[in-house]
Design a protein around this motif. Structure first.
Motif, PDB file in Angstrom:
ATOM      1  N   GLY A 179      27.908 -70.205 -19.955  1.00 45.11           N
ATOM      2  CA  GLY A 179      26.625 -70.764 -20.340  1.00 45.11           C
ATOM      3  C   GLY A 179      26.729 -72.150 -20.932  1.00 45.11           C
ATOM      4  O   GLY A 179      27.821 -72.640 -21.271  1.00 45.11           O
ATOM      5  N   PRO A 180      25.590 -72.837 -21.085  1.00 42.13           N
ATOM      6  CA  PRO A 180      25.585 -74.157 -21.726  1.00 42.13           C
ATOM      7  C   PRO A 180      26.112 -74.102 -23.156  1.00 42.13           C
ATOM      8  O   PRO A 180      26.528 -75.142 -23.699  1.00 42.13           O
ATOM      9  N   ASP A 181      26.107 -72.911 -23.774  1.00 44.84           N
ATOM     10  CA  ASP A 181      26.621 -72.744 -25.123  1.00 44.84           C
ATOM     11  C   ASP A 181      28.116 -72.438 -25.141  1.00 44.84           C
ATOM     12  O   ASP A 181      28.694 -72.207 -26.215  1.00 44.84           O
ATOM     13  N   GLY A 182      28.768 -72.427 -23.972  1.00 44.67           N
ATOM     14  CA  GLY A 182      30.197 -72.175 -23.892  1.00 44.67           C
ATOM     15  C   GLY A 182      30.579 -70.714 -23.880  1.00 44.67           C
ATOM     16  O   GLY A 182      31.762 -70.383 -23.708  1.00 44.67           O
ATOM     17  N   ALA A 195      11.550 -71.933 -17.469  1.00 40.71           N
ATOM     18  CA  ALA A 195      12.500 -71.224 -18.320  1.00 40.71           C
ATOM     19  C   ALA A 195      11.965 -70.987 -19.727  1.00 40.71           C
ATOM     20  O   ALA A 195      12.549 -70.201 -20.480  1.00 40.71           O
ATOM     21  N   SER A 196      10.864 -71.624 -20.091  1.00 43.78           N
ATOM     22  CA  SER A 196      10.257 -71.377 -21.395  1.00 43.78           C
ATOM     23  C   SER A 196       9.279 -70.214 -21.344  1.00 43.78           C
ATOM     24  O   SER A 196       9.313 -69.315 -22.186  1.00 43.78           O
ATOM     25  N   LYS A 255      22.116 -60.810 -10.087  1.00 43.88           N
ATOM     26  CA  LYS A 255      22.764 -62.090 -10.379  1.00 43.88           C
ATOM     27  C   LYS A 255      22.189 -62.621 -11.697  1.00 43.88           C
ATOM     28  O   LYS A 255      21.055 -62.318 -12.072  1.00 43.88           O
ATOM     29  N   ASN A 256      22.984 -63.444 -12.399  1.00 41.00           N
ATOM     30  CA  ASN A 256      22.540 -63.923 -13.704  1.00 41.00           C
ATOM     31  C   ASN A 256      22.604 -65.444 -13.813  1.00 41.00           C
ATOM     32  O   ASN A 256      23.296 -66.114 -13.040  1.00 41.00           O
ATOM     33  N   ALA A 257      21.894 -65.968 -14.793  1.00 46.15           N
ATOM     34  CA  ALA A 257      21.929 -67.389 -15.156  1.00 46.15           C
ATOM     35  C   ALA A 257      21.613 -67.484 -16.643  1.00 46.15           C
ATOM     36  O   ALA A 257      21.069 -66.547 -17.239  1.00 46.15           O
ATOM     37  N   VAL A 258      21.933 -68.633 -17.243  1.00 48.55           N
ATOM     38  CA  VAL A 258      21.732 -68.828 -18.678  1.00 48.55           C
ATOM     39  C   VAL A 258      21.091 -70.191 -18.905  1.00 48.55           C
ATOM     40  O   VAL A 258      21.546 -71.204 -18.355  1.00 48.55           O
ATOM     41  N   THR A 259      20.034 -70.212 -19.714  1.00 51.50           N
ATOM     42  CA  THR A 259      19.405 -71.456 -20.150  1.00 51.50           C
ATOM     43  C   THR A 259      19.369 -71.457 -21.674  1.00 51.50           C
ATOM     44  O   THR A 259      19.651 -70.452 -22.332  1.00 51.50           O
ATOM     45  N   MET A 260      18.998 -72.601 -22.260  1.00 48.12           N
ATOM     46  CA  MET A 260      18.901 -72.721 -23.715  1.00 48.12           C
ATOM     47  C   MET A 260      17.430 -72.891 -24.103  1.00 48.12           C
ATOM     48  O   MET A 260      16.679 -73.621 -23.447  1.00 48.12           O
TER      49      MET A 260
END
Length: 554
Positions: free
Chosen positions: A308-311, A477-478, A376-381
């Protein structure tokens, strides 16, 4: 128009080399059952399509009836010298992403691009020109350095060495391009469905791929690392997935997740299976030992991994309940998360219990290709916290005779997200519309608060729900809402129109990639007509297509 950089390499692999392929096939279970495992029909329904197909090629009497004669023909094809090939007819749409003028299938597409230079695009396929390769490599790679407008080079991933044995690439492509434009490819590696079985990761650069000879030349992929090996002849490794990114103090890393099948029959269970993961450094010079992810789950499949963007590292998979017992199947989608820089995963979280999953061994009501629910997965902030997204396909209703429930009607695309590391979840929300919808793929646009989600749909075939298109939607994504629908394909595809595979195989997945609203979709279709194996008339056959579009909506 696709360029033809060193396209003669495939022509040189004519049926003259099939003899070498058949010698390798002599080691298959059907040829030496006393020392090699025989895969049951139940296990073949569960393993990757490329694995089942190669097993049937070597054991045509065990193939489905409609494929038996075609595969006997492969084994009985006489030697012949190389000859020129007829040019392929124009593609519709003109986005074919291979140089195959022999009419062999390509399917199960993966794609990635370089976020700092979107001209660098890498795609992968199950490439059945591997039938002609003397070693039997089957994982195709397709490279562009002009944003997908042309194909700069392509080939088959070369073999690796496992336990002293040269082991070809065997399909299940996964491709990732890192922020510095280094190229990574993942593959199953096995000796025609027998031991040794492994998972390999390959690394190269754009300049290397642009200048190398192509084909299976090892100079194209100078760094090759076997990251996992099946432990004995009763283990088979399957369905790997991969991500590359920065993970806290560990720096840039490569995470690979895969399934480990253990054959246990004859007996009450044909097999058991577990999800494992491995972390390597960016240069592939060191890797962890395999890490058990799925705990006590006996039957699993379809691991997916995202840095993820958070590592942090996010792994999802499905536990399948009922398949081994012969009862209606329930898929329990699960999640585990490792902190940034860590290879230790937290507790298992339940994403969703899907009672209407597309089951292993099941079918859509109007198509014959192999299919099963694949999350399937994905990650946003959001507000400096990670939001985890999981998308999957499921039936509106399952029907059948005698309680089998193997026919899937009106499959839908469903989406959930979690803001608290999987402790609670939204939805699920159905984001598809009419028809049958399947093979979802998801990518986060890290430059903004958007997700690209694509899938195959039959909703343009209002009467029969047979022909398919590729649909792309924008998810905010919000809010979690769909803000735009668009079609990638201009003409619906007939999935049965392949002379070798018929309607049996189109892959287990395809893939979408998005960055700054620029979307690449690498998908499967039969729009191009080519004489099969350089004989007969030009007829539609399976190809991999690459489309580049702009993501609409907010």
């Amino acid at each position: 128009m696709i360029t033809r950089h060193n396209s003669l390499w495939f022509r040189r692999l004519t049926l003259l080399v099939i003899a070498g392929m058949l010698m390798a096939m002599a080691a298959l279970p059907g040829a030496n059952a006393s020392s090699k495992p025989t895969f049951s029909p139940q296990l073949l329904n569960h393993l990757s399509q490329s694995v089942a197909l190669r097993y049937w090629m070597a054991n045509p009497d065990q193939a489905p009836p409609d494929l038996q004669e075609r595969f006997r023909g492969i084994k009985q094809t006489p030697k012949r010298v190389s000859q020129s090939h007829s040019p392929a007819s124009p593609a519709k749409p003109s986005a074919v992403f291979n140089n195959d003028d022999l009419g062999f299938p390509q399917n199960e597409e993966s794609v990635s691009a370089c976020r700092s230079n979107m001209d660098i695009v890498l795609g992968g396929t199950n490439d059945y020109r591997g039938i002609l390769d003397p070693v039997g490599n089957f994982t195709g790679w397709h490279f562009s350095n002009d944003g997908g407008d042309s194909l700069a080079n392509e080939g088959l991933l070369p073999p690796v060495v496992i336990s002293g044995t040269t082991v070809p690439s065997g399909g299940d492509p996964v491709d990732v391009v890192d922020a510095n434009c280094n190229l990574y490819a993942g593959s199953l590696n096995y000796t025609d469905t027998s031991f040794p079985s492994g998972i390999a990761v390959y690394r190269t650069t754009p300049s290397t791929l642009a200048s190398c000879p192509g084909g299976t030349d090892p100079s194209c992929w100078p760094t090759r690392r076997v990251v996992a090996i099946g432990n004995g002849e009763n283990h088979f490794l399957d369905k790997e997935w991969m991500d590359v990114g920065t993970s806290g103090s560990a720096g840039q890393v490569v995470w690979v997740v895969y399934s480990d099948f253990t054959t246990t029959g004859p007996g009450p269970l044909d097999f058991t299976a577990s999800i494992y993961a491995v972390r390597c450094n960016a240069m592939l010079t060191s890797c962890t030992q395999p890490i058990l992810i799925s705990g006590n789950d006996e039957d699993i499949q379809f691991g997916d991994v995202t840095i993820g963007p958070d590592g942090r590292t996010y792994i999802t998979w499905s536990e399948i309940i009922g398949e081994l017992q012969g009862t209606p199947q329930t898929f329990v989608h699960k999640l585990r998360i490792a902190p940034a820089g860590s290879a230790t995963f937290g507790p298992t979280r339940i994403v969703h219990t899907e009672d209407n999953a597309i089951p292993f061994g099941g079918k859509l009501h109007a198509n014959d290709f192999r299919i099963a629910t694949y999350p399937k997965n994905a990650v946003t902030m959001r507000n400096n916290h990670a939001r985890v997204w999981v998308v999957w396909d499921a039936c509106s209703r399952r029907v059948g005779l005698g309680g089998s429930e193997k026919i899937c009607e009106e499959s839908q695309i469903r989406l959930k997200y979690s803001d608290d590391d999987g402790a609670s979840w939204s939805g699920p929300t159905t984001i598809s519309q009419e028809g049958d919808n399947y093979f979802p793929t998801i990518s986060a646009d890290l430059s903004g608060s958007r997700l690209a989600v694509a899938w195959y749909t039959t909703r343009h075939d209002e009467t029969f729900h047979n022909r398919q298109d590729v649909e792309l939607v924008t998810v905010n994504a919000s809010s979690g809402r769909v803000t735009n629908h668009q079609f990638i394909t201009d003409e619906s595809n007939e999935t049965e129109a392949d002379p070798l595979l018929g309607g049996r195989f189109i892959g287990d997945y395809f893939e979408v990639f998005v960055h700054q609203r620029n979307v690449y979709v690498h998908y499967n279709a039969n729009y191009r007509s080519v004489p099969f194996n350089d004989t007969g008339l030009p007829i539609p056959q399976q190809d991999n297509f690459l489309s580049k579009v702009h993501l609409q909506g907010n």
